[in-house]
Design a protein around this motif. Structure first.
Motif, short mmCIF file in Angstrom:
data_model
loop_
_atom_site.label_atom_id
_atom_site.label_comp_id
_atom_site.label_asym_id
_atom_site.label_seq_id
_atom_site.Cartn_x
_atom_site.Cartn_y
_atom_site.Cartn_z
N GLY A 163 -11.87 -54.59 -25.26
CA GLY A 163 -10.61 -53.85 -25.24
C GLY A 163 -9.46 -54.69 -24.72
N LEU A 164 -9.74 -55.49 -23.68
CA LEU A 164 -8.71 -56.41 -23.17
C LEU A 164 -8.31 -57.42 -24.24
N TRP A 165 -9.29 -57.96 -24.92
CA TRP A 165 -9.02 -58.96 -25.94
C TRP A 165 -8.20 -58.36 -27.09
N ALA A 166 -8.54 -57.15 -27.52
CA ALA A 166 -7.78 -56.50 -28.58
C ALA A 166 -6.33 -56.29 -28.15
N THR A 168 -3.35 -57.02 -39.58
CA THR A 168 -4.37 -56.24 -40.28
C THR A 168 -5.69 -57.01 -40.34
N LEU A 169 -5.62 -58.31 -40.55
CA LEU A 169 -6.83 -59.13 -40.55
C LEU A 169 -7.53 -59.11 -39.20
N MET A 170 -6.76 -58.94 -38.12
CA MET A 170 -7.34 -58.93 -36.78
C MET A 170 -8.14 -57.66 -36.47
N ILE A 171 -7.90 -56.59 -37.21
CA ILE A 171 -8.60 -55.33 -36.94
C ILE A 171 -10.12 -55.51 -37.02
N PRO A 172 -10.67 -56.12 -38.08
CA PRO A 172 -12.12 -56.34 -38.07
C PRO A 172 -12.54 -57.63 -37.35
N VAL A 218 -3.81 -52.62 -32.85
CA VAL A 218 -4.56 -52.75 -31.59
C VAL A 218 -5.47 -51.55 -31.41
N LEU A 219 -4.92 -50.38 -31.62
CA LEU A 219 -5.70 -49.15 -31.42
C LEU A 219 -6.83 -49.04 -32.44
N ILE A 246 -3.66 -58.82 -30.44
CA ILE A 246 -3.10 -58.18 -31.64
C ILE A 246 -1.73 -57.62 -31.29
N HIS A 247 -0.78 -57.76 -32.18
CA HIS A 247 0.61 -57.46 -31.83
C HIS A 247 1.09 -56.05 -32.20
N GLU A 248 0.65 -55.48 -33.28
CA GLU A 248 1.11 -54.14 -33.68
C GLU A 248 0.29 -53.07 -32.95
#
Length: 145
Positions: free
Chosen positions: A111-114, A90-94, A124-125, A118-120
């Motif tokens: 987009g590649l990096w996301a 969740t922290l990775m979203i922003p 990711v989306l 990010i695992h979930e």
């Protein structure tokens, strides 16, 4: 489930051998690095493995799958692994979109990096959607590879 259903082998192959190798390396280094770090921190093996797989594969689903294969000592090990996966994801979203903007990454690279970091799937989306709506399909393909 429907997102996974939409993944075609041609989508995966269109990424190219280089990108598939990158995905394999990300997963391998993620699992290996998390296992080593957990050992350094004194975390037991039945707690390290679910966390490592949750962070490196597909989040809480990977934690549940690993728990079905190994015998965890305590239920709280599984609950802690799921909580860590959810909190950090969740922290990775922003964080990923902000870091991509700071680094001057284009929409494609963001987009590649996301998709690679990010695992979930839902996280990711969510991150990819904040960067670039068209990046959703690219990030979605990466998360399912």
């Amino acid at each position: 489930m429907l997102l996974g259903y939409q993944l075609l082998i041609s989508d995966v192959l269109s990424l190219g051998a280089g990108m598939i190798l990158v995905v394999v390396c990300i997963v391998g280094l993620g699992i290996g690095g998390t296992l080593v770090m957990g050992k350094w921190l004194g975390v037991g093996p039945t707690h390290r493995l679910p966390v490592a797989c949750g962070f490196s594969l597909c989040g809480a689903a990977a934690v549940a799958a690993v728990d079905g294969v190994i015998e965890t000592r305590e239920r709280r090990e599984v609950m802690t692994a799921v909580a860590l996966v959810v909190i950090f994801g969740t922290l990775m979203i922003p964080v990923v979109p902000a870091a991509a903007a700071l680094l001057g990454l284009g929409n494609y690279d963001a987009g590649l990096w996301a998709g690679g970091s990010i695992h979930e799937v839902a996280q990711v989306l969510a991150a990819a959607a904040t960067v670039w709506v068209a990046g959703l399909s690219l990030a979605g393909v990466l998360i399912f590879v």
